[in-house]
Design a protein around this motif. Structure first.
Motif, PDB file in Angstrom:
ATOM      1  N   LYS A  74       1.055  -1.429   0.016  1.00 23.40           N
ATOM      2  CA  LYS A  74      -0.427   0.382  -0.059  1.00 23.40           C
ATOM      3  C   LYS A  74       0.577   1.005   0.198  1.00 23.40           C
ATOM      4  O   LYS A  74       2.304   0.987   0.383  1.00 23.40           O
ATOM      5  CB  LYS A  74      -1.086   0.263   1.078  1.00 23.40           C
ATOM      6  CG  LYS A  74      -0.303   0.440   2.303  1.00 23.40           C
ATOM      7  CD  LYS A  74      -1.554   0.653   3.615  1.00 23.40           C
ATOM      8  CE  LYS A  74      -1.187   1.162   4.681  1.00 23.40           C
ATOM      9  NZ  LYS A  74      -1.844   1.663   5.482  1.00 23.40           N
ATOM     10  N   LYS A  75       0.145   2.247  -0.177  1.00 19.69           N
ATOM     11  CA  LYS A  75       0.885   3.709  -0.442  1.00 19.69           C
ATOM     12  C   LYS A  75       0.237   4.188   0.252  1.00 19.69           C
ATOM     13  O   LYS A  75      -1.097   4.917   0.312  1.00 19.69           O
ATOM     14  CB  LYS A  75       0.685   3.918  -1.871  1.00 19.69           C
ATOM     15  CG  LYS A  75       1.632   3.598  -2.833  1.00 19.69           C
ATOM     16  CD  LYS A  75       1.633   3.793  -4.126  1.00 19.69           C
ATOM     17  CE  LYS A  75       3.194   3.036  -5.230  1.00 19.69           C
ATOM     18  NZ  LYS A  75       4.048   3.665  -4.989  1.00 19.69           N
ATOM     19  N   ASP A  76       0.997   5.307   1.904  1.00 22.91           N
ATOM     20  CA  ASP A  76       0.400   6.036   2.786  1.00 22.91           C
ATOM     21  C   ASP A  76       1.502   7.178   2.582  1.00 22.91           C
ATOM     22  O   ASP A  76       2.289   6.862   3.559  1.00 22.91           O
ATOM     23  CB  ASP A  76      -0.128   5.642   3.728  1.00 22.91           C
ATOM     24  CG  ASP A  76      -0.619   6.432   4.727  1.00 22.91           C
ATOM     25  OD1 ASP A  76      -0.034   7.137   4.669  1.00 22.91           O
ATOM     26  OD2 ASP A  76      -1.186   6.243   5.570  1.00 22.91           O
ATOM     27  N   PRO A  77       1.754   8.480   1.725  1.00 25.87           N
ATOM     28  CA  PRO A  77       2.821   8.412   1.806  1.00 25.87           C
ATOM     29  C   PRO A  77       3.004   9.864   3.529  1.00 25.87           C
ATOM     30  O   PRO A  77       4.500   9.698   3.455  1.00 25.87           O
ATOM     31  CB  PRO A  77       2.659  10.749   0.759  1.00 25.87           C
ATOM     32  CG  PRO A  77       1.531   9.728  -0.087  1.00 25.87           C
ATOM     33  CD  PRO A  77       1.250   8.743   0.854  1.00 25.87           C
ATOM     34  N   LYS A  78       2.268   9.955   3.768  1.00 29.59           N
ATOM     35  CA  LYS A  78       2.422  10.738   5.409  1.00 29.59           C
ATOM     36  C   LYS A  78       2.869   9.544   6.487  1.00 29.59           C
ATOM     37  O   LYS A  78       4.052   9.177   6.977  1.00 29.59           O
ATOM     38  CB  LYS A  78       1.165  11.224   5.816  1.00 29.59           C
ATOM     39  CG  LYS A  78       0.934  11.799   7.182  1.00 29.59           C
ATOM     40  CD  LYS A  78      -0.651  12.112   7.671  1.00 29.59           C
ATOM     41  CE  LYS A  78      -0.203  12.580   9.233  1.00 29.59           C
ATOM     42  NZ  LYS A  78      -1.099  13.077   9.748  1.00 29.59           N
ATOM     43  N   LEU A  79       2.441   8.238   6.037  1.00 28.97           N
ATOM     44  CA  LEU A  79       3.138   7.051   7.396  1.00 28.97           C
ATOM     45  C   LEU A  79       4.599   6.855   6.421  1.00 28.97           C
ATOM     46  O   LEU A  79       4.982   6.953   7.509  1.00 28.97           O
ATOM     47  CB  LEU A  79       2.007   5.947   6.870  1.00 28.97           C
ATOM     48  CG  LEU A  79       2.356   4.850   7.865  1.00 28.97           C
ATOM     49  CD1 LEU A  79       2.870   4.975   8.819  1.00 28.97           C
ATOM     50  CD2 LEU A  79       1.376   3.731   7.530  1.00 28.97           C
ATOM     51  N   GLU A  80       4.819   6.486   5.418  1.00 24.71           N
ATOM     52  CA  GLU A  80       5.936   6.477   4.728  1.00 24.71           C
ATOM     53  C   GLU A  80       7.291   7.015   5.303  1.00 24.71           C
ATOM     54  O   GLU A  80       8.353   7.344   5.871  1.00 24.71           O
ATOM     55  CB  GLU A  80       6.263   6.391   3.393  1.00 24.71           C
ATOM     56  CG  GLU A  80       5.259   5.591   2.691  1.00 24.71           C
ATOM     57  CD  GLU A  80       5.385   5.403   1.536  1.00 24.71           C
ATOM     58  OE1 GLU A  80       5.719   6.233   0.236  1.00 24.71           O
ATOM     59  OE2 GLU A  80       3.573   4.607   0.900  1.00 24.71           O
ATOM     60  N   ARG A 104      -0.107  -4.500   4.354  1.00 26.12           N
ATOM     61  CA  ARG A 104      -1.525  -3.355   3.788  1.00 26.12           C
ATOM     62  C   ARG A 104      -2.001  -2.847   4.970  1.00 26.12           C
ATOM     63  O   ARG A 104      -2.845  -1.947   4.594  1.00 26.12           O
ATOM     64  CB  ARG A 104      -2.831  -4.319   3.385  1.00 26.12           C
ATOM     65  CG  ARG A 104      -2.102  -5.523   1.965  1.00 26.12           C
ATOM     66  CD  ARG A 104      -3.693  -5.780   1.511  1.00 26.12           C
ATOM     67  NE  ARG A 104      -4.089  -6.070  -0.182  1.00 26.12           N
ATOM     68  CZ  ARG A 104      -3.530  -4.720  -0.817  1.00 26.12           C
ATOM     69  NH1 ARG A 104      -3.572  -3.589  -0.896  1.00 26.12           N
ATOM     70  NH2 ARG A 104      -3.773  -5.705  -2.048  1.00 26.12           N
ATOM     71  N   ASP A 105      -2.203  -3.467   6.433  1.00 36.12           N
ATOM     72  CA  ASP A 105      -2.919  -2.536   7.287  1.00 36.12           C
ATOM     73  C   ASP A 105      -1.614  -2.996   8.660  1.00 36.12           C
ATOM     74  O   ASP A 105      -0.854  -4.097   8.411  1.00 36.12           O
ATOM     75  CB  ASP A 105      -3.611  -2.836   7.500  1.00 36.12           C
ATOM     76  CG  ASP A 105      -4.453  -1.357   8.407  1.00 36.12           C
ATOM     77  OD1 ASP A 105      -3.697  -0.467   8.620  1.00 36.12           O
ATOM     78  OD2 ASP A 105      -5.809  -1.529   8.007  1.00 36.12           O
TER      79      ASP A 105
END
Length: 172
Positions: A74-80, A104-105
């Motif tokens: 998954k892509k999550d810029p803030k989490l990354e 994924r989570d």
């Protein structure tokens, strides 16, 4: 890796050798864990060591040439970004070049009574060391539960790692 084993065999002194092999699982902190398989084989290094070394070095080079980061689950810029900050705070002194979420989570960890303790997520993290070489490490990130929200992520010791050419970090 196979290339590391081939190089180690190629560097043995001339003669016959008994090579003992054991495969184990590391503990979460990287220390030696449980041994799951052991064995031994005979290796004759009486002749051909130059050819064995050249073959091993070619294999090691090919492994590096073919190494790539895994696909993102998954892509999550803030989490990354938050995980990159945590990964940069490492004992190796390496700097993150790229981070890919491989889960994924989050997995929520609770007590046996159901109280939330923390949550975890895994990422493949490509880093560049002070010596200019790059590594990909599978790292578990943890966020402690603070009643109504989760704290900042912290990175654990990598569970596995492999070398990668720095130019391959962003290749598919």
């Amino acid at each position: 890796t196979t290339a590391d084993l081939a190089l180690a065999l190629a560097e043995l002194p001339a003669g016959k050798h008994t090579v003992k092999v054991s495969v184990g699982v590391l503990n979460a902190d990287g220390s030696k864990g449980v041994e799951v398989a052991t064995g031994a084989f005979e290796y004759d290094a009486s002749t051909g060591q130059d050819k064995a070394k050249a073959t091993a070095e070619a294999l090691a080079g090919r492994v590096l040439d073919e190494a790539r980061m895994p696909a993102a689950a998954k892509k999550d810029p803030k989490l990354e970004k938050a995980l990159t900050t945590a990964a940069n705070d490492n004992e190796f002194g390496d700097k993150v070049q790229r981070l890919v979420l491989v889960d994924r989570d989050f997995k929520v960890v609770k007590t046996w009574l159901g109280a939330i303790l923390h949550r975890t997520i895994h990422a493949a993290v490509a880093t560049k060391g002070k010596d200019g070489t790059c590594m990909v490490r599978l790292i578990e990130f943890t966020q402690q539960y603070q009643g109504k929200s989760y704290g900042v992520p912290t990175a654990s010791y990598p569970s596995s790692e492999f070398p990668i050419r720095c130019g391959n970090v962003n290749k598919k």
